[in-house]
Design a protein around this motif. Structure first.
Motif, PDB file in Angstrom:
ATOM      1  N   VAL A 286       4.466 -12.697 -19.093  1.00 28.40           N
ATOM      2  CA  VAL A 286       5.723 -11.914 -18.928  1.00 28.40           C
ATOM      3  C   VAL A 286       5.999 -13.008 -17.727  1.00 28.40           C
ATOM      4  O   VAL A 286       7.253 -13.085 -17.256  1.00 28.40           O
ATOM      5  CB  VAL A 286       5.508 -10.463 -18.096  1.00 28.40           C
ATOM      6  CG1 VAL A 286       6.736 -10.181 -17.597  1.00 28.40           C
ATOM      7  CG2 VAL A 286       5.410  -9.852 -19.764  1.00 28.40           C
ATOM      8  N   SER A 287       5.363 -13.366 -16.637  1.00 29.97           N
ATOM      9  CA  SER A 287       5.639 -13.903 -15.204  1.00 29.97           C
ATOM     10  C   SER A 287       6.138 -15.301 -15.609  1.00 29.97           C
ATOM     11  O   SER A 287       6.900 -15.753 -14.687  1.00 29.97           O
ATOM     12  CB  SER A 287       4.369 -14.025 -14.345  1.00 29.97           C
ATOM     13  OG  SER A 287       3.386 -14.899 -14.756  1.00 29.97           O
TER      14      SER A 287
ATOM     15  N   TRP B 162       9.844 -14.268 -17.761  1.00 30.89           N
ATOM     16  CA  TRP B 162      10.918 -13.479 -17.074  1.00 30.89           C
ATOM     17  C   TRP B 162      11.289 -14.162 -15.642  1.00 30.89           C
ATOM     18  O   TRP B 162      10.591 -14.262 -14.768  1.00 30.89           O
ATOM     19  CB  TRP B 162      10.280 -11.947 -16.932  1.00 30.89           C
ATOM     20  CG  TRP B 162      11.343 -10.995 -16.221  1.00 30.89           C
ATOM     21  CD1 TRP B 162      12.540 -10.814 -16.780  1.00 30.89           C
ATOM     22  CD2 TRP B 162      10.987 -10.149 -15.284  1.00 30.89           C
ATOM     23  NE1 TRP B 162      13.095  -9.938 -15.849  1.00 30.89           N
ATOM     24  CE2 TRP B 162      12.057  -9.442 -15.008  1.00 30.89           C
ATOM     25  CE3 TRP B 162       9.896  -9.991 -14.401  1.00 30.89           C
ATOM     26  CZ2 TRP B 162      12.217  -8.457 -13.939  1.00 30.89           C
ATOM     27  CZ3 TRP B 162       9.856  -8.915 -13.486  1.00 30.89           C
ATOM     28  CH2 TRP B 162      10.989  -8.036 -13.245  1.00 30.89           C
ATOM     29  N   ARG B 163      12.270 -14.252 -15.584  1.00 31.90           N
ATOM     30  CA  ARG B 163      13.084 -14.881 -14.377  1.00 31.90           C
ATOM     31  C   ARG B 163      14.208 -14.147 -13.914  1.00 31.90           C
ATOM     32  O   ARG B 163      15.598 -14.277 -14.229  1.00 31.90           O
ATOM     33  CB  ARG B 163      13.728 -16.213 -14.718  1.00 31.90           C
ATOM     34  CG  ARG B 163      12.567 -17.103 -14.917  1.00 31.90           C
ATOM     35  CD  ARG B 163      11.721 -17.621 -13.741  1.00 31.90           C
ATOM     36  NE  ARG B 163      10.711 -18.704 -14.257  1.00 31.90           N
ATOM     37  CZ  ARG B 163       9.441 -18.705 -14.448  1.00 31.90           C
ATOM     38  NH1 ARG B 163       9.016 -17.471 -14.949  1.00 31.90           N
ATOM     39  NH2 ARG B 163       8.726 -19.703 -14.617  1.00 31.90           N
ATOM     40  N   PRO B 164      13.975 -12.956 -12.963  1.00 32.85           N
ATOM     41  CA  PRO B 164      15.020 -12.065 -12.919  1.00 32.85           C
ATOM     42  C   PRO B 164      16.002 -12.721 -11.674  1.00 32.85           C
ATOM     43  O   PRO B 164      17.099 -12.144 -11.157  1.00 32.85           O
ATOM     44  CB  PRO B 164      14.333 -10.861 -12.204  1.00 32.85           C
ATOM     45  CG  PRO B 164      13.146 -11.355 -11.930  1.00 32.85           C
ATOM     46  CD  PRO B 164      12.785 -12.346 -12.835  1.00 32.85           C
TER      47      PRO B 164
ATOM     48  N   SER C 230      13.930 -12.841  -5.189  1.00 36.69           N
ATOM     49  CA  SER C 230      12.514 -13.466  -4.243  1.00 36.69           C
ATOM     50  C   SER C 230      12.843 -12.918  -3.045  1.00 36.69           C
ATOM     51  O   SER C 230      13.593 -12.679  -2.512  1.00 36.69           O
ATOM     52  CB  SER C 230      12.704 -14.732  -4.473  1.00 36.69           C
ATOM     53  OG  SER C 230      13.885 -15.302  -4.116  1.00 36.69           O
TER      54      SER C 230
ATOM     55  N   GLN D 205       8.605 -11.735 -10.137  1.00 41.77           N
ATOM     56  CA  GLN D 205       7.882 -11.944 -11.340  1.00 41.77           C
ATOM     57  C   GLN D 205       6.270 -12.162 -10.865  1.00 41.77           C
ATOM     58  O   GLN D 205       5.428 -11.540 -11.427  1.00 41.77           O
ATOM     59  CB  GLN D 205       8.343 -12.609 -12.432  1.00 41.77           C
ATOM     60  CG  GLN D 205       8.167 -14.150 -12.085  1.00 41.77           C
ATOM     61  CD  GLN D 205       9.649 -14.542 -11.325  1.00 41.77           C
ATOM     62  OE1 GLN D 205      10.207 -13.787 -10.862  1.00 41.77           O
ATOM     63  NE2 GLN D 205       9.985 -15.770 -11.584  1.00 41.77           N
ATOM     64  N   ASN D 206       5.946 -12.884  -9.971  1.00 43.02           N
ATOM     65  CA  ASN D 206       4.819 -13.490  -9.526  1.00 43.02           C
ATOM     66  C   ASN D 206       4.171 -12.270  -8.597  1.00 43.02           C
ATOM     67  O   ASN D 206       2.760 -12.162  -8.811  1.00 43.02           O
ATOM     68  CB  ASN D 206       4.871 -14.631  -8.833  1.00 43.02           C
ATOM     69  CG  ASN D 206       5.449 -15.827  -9.649  1.00 43.02           C
ATOM     70  OD1 ASN D 206       5.184 -15.575 -10.893  1.00 43.02           O
ATOM     71  ND2 ASN D 206       5.720 -16.968  -9.130  1.00 43.02           N
TER      72      ASN D 206
ATOM     73  N   ARG E 197       3.198  -9.531 -11.081  1.00 47.26           N
ATOM     74  CA  ARG E 197       1.794 -10.163 -11.720  1.00 47.26           C
ATOM     75  C   ARG E 197       0.791  -9.959 -11.244  1.00 47.26           C
ATOM     76  O   ARG E 197      -0.283  -9.324 -11.422  1.00 47.26           O
ATOM     77  CB  ARG E 197       2.133 -11.564 -12.245  1.00 47.26           C
ATOM     78  CG  ARG E 197       0.926 -12.344 -12.903  1.00 47.26           C
ATOM     79  CD  ARG E 197       1.072 -13.739 -12.793  1.00 47.26           C
ATOM     80  NE  ARG E 197       1.109 -14.264 -11.308  1.00 47.26           N
ATOM     81  CZ  ARG E 197       1.227 -15.281 -10.764  1.00 47.26           C
ATOM     82  NH1 ARG E 197       2.019 -16.277 -11.467  1.00 47.26           N
ATOM     83  NH2 ARG E 197       1.384 -15.608  -9.464  1.00 47.26           N
TER      84      ARG E 197
END
Length: 471
Positions: A268-269, A272-274, A277, A288-289, A292
């Motif tokens: 997913v990480s 997935w790029r929402p 940050s 996402q990181n 994760r």
């Protein structure tokens, strides 16, 4: 408070005192080769400490690692500026070290909650089957996880054999190293590549032919050798079996589901790029990181709560190995900061001679050189930082390496993972398996005795790999 903690806190305070408003990048072209001394020092300490001064190393490895880290951080702060040093440390810690340790912590905890009960007779077919299963499992739950789950059942199966050291040697070859070459979960070098932008399934697509060839060839060699020794043992009286055959069973199955959650979090990480940050000095933390890494920690906690305590006790589970890895890699990642900067400088940096070794006359990379240089250093130093060294030497751009530089990245990945099996110290699980086998009474070969095994068996195999895949 311990002296090491006081020193570390003082270093952090010094670096934080000059926190800049804007990012300051470390210029690798301005660094002399002397800056690599702490990196070489920490790796040689890890390689030689357990062999030359085992008692001192066992009780003080954390202090030794801290000293090498300070010898990197303080000169950076004094000579290059506290702002440069602070942001370099933040970047390394938040974007590389924390995700790396969080994944290892989660896999280590879940694997420690899986126990294989029962026993089989250690016939050549049974042993080969266990090695094959372990090699496949290594890319799913990591080489450390697969090795810790299967080494004790393998030792029980062979505890009535007169000759069993070779079984453990091939277990180190296949399960603790080569089998982990197909996913970023398999071996630490590949996860570092994933953190640098290599796609999750890239290694599966590009290393599968080499891995299948090496695993199949080694399994065939093992079966022939084990069958020969097994027949020789049948001539004389057999040893008394301290653990008679009994039905196999697996406990702690919930941990396989939890490992599935770890895999899902990694996938997913990557997908997935929402676009959300958090900006920090030296590092941009993508949502996402962060999620994760949080899932990794939560999965480990869930494993501790959901696994029956007796399972970990029966496995001989302790936190010692992961604590050791956390301390040592904190120093390794710190000491790598100037080394990575010099490598990024390419022919303008202090590592220009190394660049020339892996570069052809027209500037093209030489995959054979990358495979063998990465592999030789991974045999004696830790294969994770060695991977990063040659990843940076190849340009450090994951997108380019996955496409135009695919053969080079394949060579670096295979060299780091495959040749970590050449010595007891090439990969973290190697020495753990060796220690467990010796504790169970197996007469394991010495450090150099093991190298006779790897030199006689693995090096010819790797020469074949070179001829088939990299020439």
């Amino acid at each position: 408070m311990k002296t090491g903690m006081i020193i570390a806190a003082s270093v952090a305070a010094l670096l934080a005192s000059a926190l800049p408003a804007m990012a300051a990048e470390l210029d690798g072209a301005s660094l002399a080769l002397l800056w690599a001394t702490p990196f070489v020092g920490i790796l040689l300490s890890i390689a030689l400490g357990p062999l030359l001064f085992a008692h001192v190393w066992e009780h003080h490895y954390g202090k030794i690692a801290l000293a090498w880290g300070i010898l990197t951080a303080l000169p950076l702060a004094v000579i290059k500026g506290a702002d440069v040093a602070f942001e370099a440390l933040m970047h390394t810690a938040l974007l590389e070290y924390v995700p790396f340790i969080a994944l290892l912590f989660a896999l280590f905890t879940c694997a420690g909650g899986i126990m294989v009960r029962g026993n089989l007779r250690g016939s050549p077919g049974t042993n080969a089957a266990i090695l094959a299963v372990g090699a496949g499992l290594a890319s799913v739950i990591g080489t450390t996880g697969a090795a810790m789950v299967l080494i004790r059942p393998l030792l029980r199966a062979n505890d009535d054999r007169r000759h069993s050291a070779h079984v453990v040697v091939f277990f180190i070859f296949l399960v603790a190293n080569i089998g982990g070459s197909l996913t970023p979960l398999g071996d630490p070098p590949l996860f570092l590549g994933f953190l640098r932008g290599v796609d999750f399934f890239w290694t599966l697509q590009h290393l599968f032919p080499e891995t299948l060839f090496v695993v199949a060839l080694l399994l065939g060699v093992f079966f022939l050798l084990d069958r020969h020794l097994y027949k020789r043992e049948a001539i004389g009286p057999r040893l008394r079996d301290p653990t008679p055959e009994s039905r196999l069973g697996v406990e702690g199955l919930v941990n396989f589901a939890l490992i599935g959650v770890i895999i899902a979090a990694v996938l997913v990480s990557a997908a997935w790029r929402p676009g959300i940050s958090l900006e920090l000095p030296g590092a941009t933390l993508a949502l996402q990181n962060v999620l994760r890494d949080a899932v990794f920690v939560l999965v480990a906690l869930a494993s501790l709560m959901l696994t029956r305590r007796g399972i970990r006790q029966a496995n001989g589970f302790t936190w010692g190995p992961i604590i050791e890895v956390a301390k040592l890699f904190a120093a390794i990642f710190t000491c790598m900061i100037p080394v990575m900067a010099m490598l990024r400088a390419g022919s303008s940096g202090a590592f220009a001679p190394l660049v020339n070794l892996v570069t052809g006359p027209t500037g093209e990379p030489v995959p054979v050189a990358y495979f063998w240089l990465t592999g030789i250093l991974s045999s004696f130093l830790d294969n994770a930082p060695t991977y990063l060294v040659f990843f940076e030497l190849a340009g450090g751009d994951a997108q380019h390496l996955m496409r135009e530089g695919a053969l080079t990245l394949t060579a670096v990945s295979a060299g780091a993972v495959f040749m970590g099996a050449n010595t007891y110290i090439g990969n973290a699980p190697n020495f753990m398996v060796y220690a467990i086998a010796r504790h169970r009474g197996v007469k394991m070969p010495s450090f150099f005795g093991y190298m006779l095994w790897s030199g006689g068996i693995l090096i010819p195999v790797f020469l074949l790999v070179t001829w088939l895949f990299y020439l």
